[in-house]
Structure formats: structure tokens, C-alpha cells
Design a protein around this motif. Structure first.
Motif, PDB file in Angstrom:
ATOM      1  N   SER A   1       0.847  -1.181   0.000  1.00 45.96           N
ATOM      2  CA  SER A   1       0.000   0.000   0.000  1.00 45.96           C
ATOM      3  C   SER A   1       0.883   1.231   0.000  1.00 45.96           C
ATOM      4  CB  SER A   1      -0.866  -0.022   1.256  1.00 45.96           C
ATOM      5  OG  SER A   1      -2.116   0.494   0.993  1.00 45.96           O
TER       6      SER A   1
ATOM      7  N   ARG B   1      -5.426   8.766   0.483  1.00 45.01           N
ATOM      8  CA  ARG B   1      -6.475   7.757   0.531  1.00 45.01           C
ATOM      9  C   ARG B   1      -7.801   8.462   0.780  1.00 45.01           C
ATOM     10  NH1 ARG B   1      -4.428   2.637   0.872  1.00 45.01           N
ATOM     11  NH2 ARG B   1      -6.409   2.220  -0.136  1.00 45.01           N
TER      12      ARG B   1
ATOM     13  N   ALA C   1      -1.526   3.504  -7.472  1.00 42.54           N
ATOM     14  CA  ALA C   1      -1.270   2.334  -6.637  1.00 42.54           C
ATOM     15  C   ALA C   1      -1.485   1.081  -7.486  1.00 42.54           C
ATOM     16  CB  ALA C   1      -2.229   2.330  -5.449  1.00 42.54           C
TER      17      ALA C   1
END
Lengths: 162, 558, 106
Positions: free
Chosen positions: B3, B8, B69
Motif C-alpha cells: 500500500s 487515501r 497504486a
């Protein structure tokens, strides 16, 4: 055309008067900036509300101090793509402290209504086929906003507690 | 699955994107039912990144400040397979484009993207577009700080900003924090550079008025130092002046570059200052340092292992790749590795679904789950251990992504051009392919050194031809594709506008002209001079003569 | 009187963006099956007739473009229309050229 303010269709308390037409005996009159400059004293001497309709190219600052004497300012969208009126509405509410009606007139999309309200519009002149359901949907599709505007709504940052 | 340290979504961000998807779904239903005409629907779909192109709809997906990501890369691969033709294209604004989209699928695609915190909001339309940044952000030792927290703050502030969604034209913002500009900042409508003032305080230098298209301009400085807490107020002030004062009568004269050059930077600054001071007084846009710190925490440096610099060696192929594609990292023992999407003879910037999945695996195994997209249409693994470079290279070779040409002459920027784009006048990709093949010899590429070729298929300049050391602009001359040659442009910190040499070259002449120009440079250059340096020293004249040599001798010889 | 080039009528299908060609009162995918108008008036009439499919939300942006016959095969004059009919020249495995829905035999 029909007029929406608040959450409903309302009767228009104003008449939009072409530059070369006589003013109505009584009742609110909306005139162009050109006409307002020409007939300012007559207009302000009438015992009825005065409104000015600004073209997209006309900054409300052209009204000077008279902006305080106006009950309504109609901001025109000549084509929905021309977004200058969003800045004019914002300017009216903030820098110029205008508290009267700011009316959206001309060619605008239902999708713009939410943005218009955020920057200070509170009345909309809409085509006859436009429904209140569309109006309400336009205002409620997006629950939250990221940036502050004249509507004073809490931003996402504020809702986050920061 | 690793991650990465990047922004986020919280529940507010997620809800925002979900509601936007639902809104668009409703708009598509209304369009198909005829409740919206195409004229009414077009601005709505553009603000969700959906164009109608030559063959089908094209969907442009935002890659904020070029950061992805691995799960996002896998989602792009999935979308390529399920809804497109198994490949995608990375653009000069670090976004992803799919060329074969159906309108009816778009709401579902947007929902799929939302599931991995992606969207297409404002990737087109007359509004603030994707905010871009240095692809080496957070990894390069050169930066004052990572510019991406500010980019994220700008992204949120500009998302459906009620005053600025119907600007006169598009508005592109880039953010930088290094002396070496890898994001073409000065070519943007507005750019923000992280700087330190004489007192050692960190703040922002803001410039505006750069832009490509019909009339190219480099940005003018608006403020050499804006305090951190004032930055949103300042940016809003610039947008406000632009929205109020830009022309609206001629679509070719409606970017902020036109306004600033018409009234002059001094007058522009005065107008901006007026708005800015009012906003500061109002205070609603002040950016508290706690908020900046909160966002910056998302981008905190990963926990790098404690390693020593120990660059591995390998065979010639590996060494060549290392030489061009690997850059210094701020953490000892680490490196920044560029994945070139410019395989010789392939479409610049294109990547297949299988390659996307393979890159996602590499991201997870070797780069802390993260990849960056550069405006040069390449990918960058920002945090790889030096010791892993040979393994990475081998894996890249297996998926045809090991082209060792980052920054070299075959690392060409090209827009999709007439092969895909409704706006194009000429094809750009075949020209890029021809030139790349011509210069394929790697030794020759290294002898030539840094040489950035940028190709656009029309004046809209999505291929950044104005900023190419060698720029090529495709034009339509009486139905035939011709190519104008420009020299001396730069998209780096030494930004300059390429100069047009003269009449266009035919499709079968342009690569020869480019080769003549390049060979001439190699012949006359001084030690250490890049092509750009030699061009700036000698001027256009000798290059023009050599470029048109064939044409001139043909004319001379009758 | 100058000879005008023959024309064809094209549009994009609204729901999927597919490139379509007018034939009769309908639309077909392959350019080779589309109607060719030697008479400009007939071309204009077709363009007018096609408006029903715009208001009917079937297609967007219908327009006429020039073609010429080369060795019995109808080919657009403009490069753009050639590419639009076939697919990207750089990816022959995509577009109508890949599925055979493009040019004829002739």
C-alpha cells in the motif's frame, strides 16, 4: 418562461423592459445597464423596485454605489459556456454586499443550477418545460462540497473537523 | 499487495465520487431518452472526461499528480480488457485514455474506477484539469519537499468549484519543488513552485500564462513568494481574474496566456493582488498548517530500509538500461527506475492490459506498491532497491517494457493523432515510429545524447511539439499530411518555444529532415553540448539550411 | 459547370460511438455498403432525412464527405475519413479493418 425562487414556481414581480419601451406604471422593472445609466433618476424615483439585467461582459462594479438601491440583478448567460456570471454573482454577494435577488437568465443547463446557487443566485428563469423535480435534483445530486463559496456551506474539510 | 504512501479517500471523498457517478448515470439515461440534446449533454460528458472521437468514445481517466497504486493499475488493466481493446494510452497530462469506449458502458466504468478511488472528473471541459507534478516526487534528492500534498489540496479545492467550472477555456495546473523541472511547469496555465525565501521560509512561487496550442507562451511570474497559508487564496484570485476578464468571443483567444499577454503581466499581477487581498481579508480560503501537515502525512516518506549505495552491474543490456533509465534516489541503496513506454516501432505511451498487470506486480514486489506517470508518457518506479534492479530489468524484458531509451532521441512524445483523434489534421504515431526505427541503434542514441522529440497531430499541441528540442506538427495541406519542423523548444526549467523552420515536409521526407538536423548537430557540437545547447548557440539558420538541403538541391537541379 | 465529387453520409451512433454510413433510410457499419450520392441534391436530402435520427437520439453529428471511385472501389477523399472507415493505421488489429466490416472487394 417561468420563475423559480426558494423551492417553488413564483409569479414574477418584475417586468423586463426593453430599452426603447416605456416603463410600466407600477411594479418592478428590470432594465439593461445601458437604460439604467440613461434613465437612472427616473427609475430610482419610481415608487417601485428596480432591477438591472447585466450582460456577461458587464461587471456589477459598473453599477457603483447604485447597487445598494437595486432590488434585483439579473445576470445573463448568453450561452451556457460563458461562465462569467458565476464570478459576478459572487462579487455581488461579497465585495458589493448585495442582498437583493440575483436571477439567472438566459441559456444555462440544469447542471449549472447547483453552482449558481453556491455563488449567490437565488432565482432562476427557466423554460416552461422545466420541472421542480429537475430543479430539486440539480441541487441535491452532490451532497458535499470541497471549497468555500458565498453560500457559506460547510466544506468537506470542515465536516472532517479540520 | 503493498500500500503506497499516497492520498487515501475518506468517506467524504468516496461519497463525492459515488454521487458524481450516479449523477452521470442519470445524465446518460436522460440523454438516451432524449431529455438532453447532444448540445446540452456534451459539456456534461466532457466534465467527466468523455470525448467522441474518430472511431468511438474516448474516456480520459484522471491520474492525479501521476501517482498510481497497484490496485489502480490492475483496475485499468481490467477496464482495458472488459470495456476496450486490451490496451490504454498514457497522455502528456499523465492521464490514462481508452479509445474504444461505448457511452452506455461509461457509468459502469466510472463505478469500477470509484471502487479504487479513481475518477474522470474534470479531465476535460473548460475547468481546472488534472494537477500534475514531478514523476520523481518523494524520491528525488533534489526537491525541497514533496509537491504532491499541495497538488492534492489543489485537486480538492478545484473539484466542482462552483465559480470556475465554466471558464473561457481549459485550465492546467502543475506543481514542482525541484530546480530540475520534469513536469513542464512553465508551459502550464498556472504553476506553483515550492521555494525557500531569503529568511529560509518555505513558500510558493506562482506563475501563470503558459500554454501551447495555436499561440505558444511561457508562463510569467505572478508572485515570487506566496506564504503557505495564502496559497489557495492566491490561486483563486488568479482564476477569478481569468474568469472575469478573459475574452469569450473567439475560442482561439480564450486561454489565460492570451489575457496576460494582452494586458501585460504587471497589470495581471495588480488585478490578482486586488482579488487576493480581498480573499485574505475574508479568510475562508486560508490553508492552516495543520491541514497541509495532515495531507502531507499521506505522502510521508516510506520506511526505507537502511542500505548502502551499491549499484549492481550486469551484462551490456542491463548496463544500457541502467545508464538511461535509472536515476538517483534520496535514500541510500535505492533508485528511481523509468519504464519506457517507447518501444521502437510501437505507439508512444501505449500499454497493454497484460503489461499493466505485470507492472502492477512489479510495483508490489519492488516499488512499495507505487508507480508514477510522467508527462513524457513513461512510467516511473519511484522507490526500488538498487540490488533489485537486475531482477526488475529481467521482468521488464519479459514484457517488452525494458527499452533503454529514457531521455534519448527515441523517447518520443506523440499524441494519438489522426489515427484516433477527431481534432487531428495528420497522423503522429507513424512518424514517431519511423523516426524511432531510424535512430534505433543504441550506441548512436547515446552519442546523440539528450534530445527530446515531440510530435503533435494538430495545433492543439497535445504532443507538446512547441516544447520539443525537435518538434513536429502535423498539418493538412490540401488533403495531404505535411509536417512542420520546429527546433529549440524546451519543457524543462529552461523553457523555450520551438521555432518553425519553414514549409512543411511530406510524410516520407520528415524523418530524413530530422536525421539531417541531428547529424549536423553531432558534427558541429562542442564538448558537453546537448542538441538544444548547440541550437541555441548557432541559431536557426544552419539548421534550416541542412533541413531543407534535399528540397534546395532538388530545386537547384531542376 | 464544375463536376462535384460524389458524397456519402456518415454519423456516430450515440450509444456506442460506432461510425455509421447512411444507406436508404438506415445506417450500416461498413463504408462499402453505404449509399453514394452523385447528385448533391440527393446528398442534402439524405442529410435532412438523417436529422430524424438525431432528434430520435440514435446518432450524433451526421455530415457529408467526399468520395471517389478508384478501380471500382469507393474510397473517401480525406485521410480522416479513410481512417475513420477502417480503423487506426497503427493498430490494424483494431477497428473495422480487423473485423472485416470495412471495405469491399471490388
Amino acid at each position: 418562461m417561468r420563475l423559480i425562487t426558494g423551492d417553488a414556481f413564483v409569479e414574477d414581480a418584475f417586468t423586463t423592459v426593453p430599452d426603447d419601451a416605456p416603463l410600466p406604471e407600477s411594479g418592478g422593472a428590470i432594465v439593461s445597464l445601458t437604460r439604467f445609466r440613461r434613465d437612472r433618476d427616473i427609475l430610482l424615483a419610481r415608487n417601485s423596485p428596480v432591477g438591472v439585467r447585466l450582460l456577461a461582459s458587464e461587471s456589477p462594479e459598473h453599477l457603483g454605489d447604485d447597487v445598494r438601491r437595486l432590488s434585483l440583478i439579473a445576470l445573463e448567460f448568453p450561452k451556457f459556456r460563458d461562465g462569467r456570471a458565476f464570478s459576478w454573482a459572487r462579487m455581488l454577494r461579497t465585495r458589493l454586499g448585495f442582498t437583493g435577488e440575483i436571477r439567472a437568465v438566459g441559456d444555462f443547463l440544469y447542471d449549472q443550477i447547483n453552482y449558481q446557487r453556491r455563488v449567490g443566485f437565488d432565482a432562476w428563469e427557466v423554460p416552461d418545460h422545466f420541472t421542480l423535480e429537475q430543479f430539486r435534483r440539480a441541487l441535491t445530486e452532490m451532497t458535499n462540497v470541497y471549497q468555500p463559496s458565498t453560500d457559506g456551506r460547510k466544506t468537506i474539510r470542515e465536516l472532517r473537523g479540520f | 499487495m503493498a500500500s503506497p504512501n499516497m492520498y487515501r479517500y475518506d468517506e467524504f471523498d468516496a461519497q463525492f465520487v459515488a454521487e458524481r457517478v450516479a449523477q452521470f448515470r442519470g445524465q446518460v439515461v436522460r440523454r438516451l431518452a432524449g431529455e438532453l440534446t447532444e448540445d446540452q449533454f456534451k459539456p456534461l460528458r466532457l466534465m467527466n472526461g468523455l470525448y467522441l472521437q474518430l472511431h468511438a468514445y474516448m474516456l480520459r481517466i484522471a491520474v492525479p499528480y501521476g501517482t498510481l497504486a497497484s490496485r489502480q493499475m490492475r483496475k485499468l488493466a481490467h477496464i482495458a480488457r472488459k470495456y476496450d481493446r486490451g490496451f490504454g494510452h498514457f497522455t502528456t497530462r499523465t492521464n490514462m485514455q481508452f479509445h474504444w469506449i461505448k457511452l452506455v458502458d461509461v457509468p459502469d466504468i466510472l463505478a469500477e474506477l470509484a471502487a479504487v478511488e479513481m475518477h474522470c472528473i474534470q479531465t476535460s471541459g473548460n475547468c481546472v484539469r488534472n494537477v500534475t507534478a514531478d514523476p520523481f516526487a518523494g524520491a528525488t534528492p533534489e526537491e525541497i519537499e514533496d509537491p504532491r500534498p499541495l497538488a492534492e489540496i489543489i485537486r480538492q479545492w478545484s473539484s466542482l468549484h462552483p465559480e470556475f467550472v465554466f471558464l473561457a477555456r481549459k485550465f492546467k495546473i502543475a506543481v514542482g519543488a525541484t530546480p530540475h523541472d520534469r513536469a513542464a511547469l512553465q508551459w502550464h496555465d498556472m504553476c506553483v513552485e515550492v521555494v525557500r525565501n531569503a529568511q529560509g521560509r518555505t513558500g510558493y512561487k506562482v506563475s501563470a500564462g503558459g500554454g501551447m496550442g495555436r499561440t505558444p507562451y511561457i508562463a510569467h511570474m505572478m508572485s515570487d513568494f506566496v506564504e503557505r497559508e495564502d496559497i489557495l487564496a492566491y490561486l483563486e484570485a488568479v482564476l477569478r481574474v481569468y474568469n472575469q476578464d478573459s475574452r469569450r468571443d473567439n475560442i482561439h483567444k480564450q486561454r489565460i496566456k492570451i489575457l496576460i499577454n494582452a494586458i501585460g503581466p504587471e497589470e495581471m499581477r495588480e488585478r490578482v493582488v486586488r482579488e487576493f487581498e480581498e480573499l485574505k481579508r475574508m479568510g475562508t480560503l486560508q490553508l492552516p498548517k495543520e491541514e497541509l501537515a495532515r495531507i502531507a502525512a499521506y505522502f510521508a516518506a516510506p520506511d526505507f530500509e537502511t542500505l548502502a549505495d551499491d549499484m549492481p552491474s550486469g551484462d551490456a543490456a542491463f548496463e544500457n538500461w541502467k545508464k538511461a533509465n535509472v536515476h538517483r534516489h534520496k535514500a541510500p541503496g535505492y533508485a528511481i527506475a523509468t519504464i519506457s513506454l517507447k518501444a521502437i516501432g510501437q505507439t508512444p505511451g501505449d500499454i497493454s492490459a497484460d503489461q499493466m498487470d505485470a507492472v502492477a506486480d512489479l510495483m508490489d514486489e519492488f516499488s512499495l506498491g507505487e508507480v508514477r506517470v510522467s508527462h513524457e508518457q513513461n512510467l516511473v518506479l519511484p522507490h526500488v532497491r538498487q540490488r533489485d534492479l537486475p531482477a526488475i530489468f529481467k521482468r521488464l524484458q519479459a514484457i517488452d517494457l525494458a527499452t533503454p531509451n529514457a531521455g534519448l532521441i527515441t523517447d518520443i512524445i506523440a499524441c494519438p493523432g489522426l489515427d484516433y483523434c477527431d481534432l487531428a489534421n495528420a497522423r503522429s504515431i507513424p512518424i514517431a515510429q519511423t523516426i524511432a526505427k531510424r535512430f534505433a541503434d543504441l550506441d548512436r542514441q547515446h552519442r546523440i545524447g539528450e534530445l527530446k522529440i515531440k510530435i503533435s497531430g494538430c495545433i492543439n499541441a497535445c504532443g507538446h511539439h512547441h516544447a520539443g528540442h525537435i518538434g513536429i506538427l502535423g498539418v493538412d495541406k490540401k488533403g495531404v499530411e505535411f509536417y512542420q519542423l520546429l527546433l529549440g523548444g524546451s519543457g524543462a526549467e529552461d523553457a523555450s518555444v520551438g521555432q518553425i523552420l519553414g514549409p512543411g515536409f511530406g510524410e516520407h521526407e520528415i524523418a530524413d529532415a530530422v536525421e539531417r538536423v541531428v547529424n549536423y548537430y553531432v558534427k558541429v557540437r562542442r564538448d558537453g553540448e546537448r542538441f538544444l545547447d548547440t541550437y541555441r548557440r548557432l541559431g536557426m539558420e544552419p539548421f534550416k539550411n541542412i533541413a531543407y538541403q534535399e528540397q534546395l538541391s532538388a530545386a537547384y537541379n531542376g | 459547370m464544375a463536376a462535384t465529387l460524389p458524397q456519402m453520409l456518415t454519423a456516430n451512433r450515440l450509444k456506442d460511438g460506432d461510425v455509421l454510413y447512411w444507406k436508404g433510410a438506415n445506417w450500416v457499419l461498413p463504408l462499402a455498403e453505404g449509399e453514394v450520392f452523385s447528385d448533391p441534391a440527393a446528398a442534402q436530402a439524405a442529410l435532412a432525412a438523417a436529422q430524424k435520427d438525431v432528434t430520435g437520439n440514435l446518432v450524433v453529428n451526421p455530415y457529408l464527405f467526399e468520395v471517389r471511385a478508384e478501380n471500382g472501389i469507393i474510397r473517401p477523399v480525406k485521410e480522416r475519413e479513410i481512417i475513420r472507415a477502417a480503423g487506426p493505421t497503427v493498430r490494424p488489429d483494431t477497428g473495422k479493418q480487423a473485423t472485416g466490416k470495412q471495405a469491399a472487394h471490388g
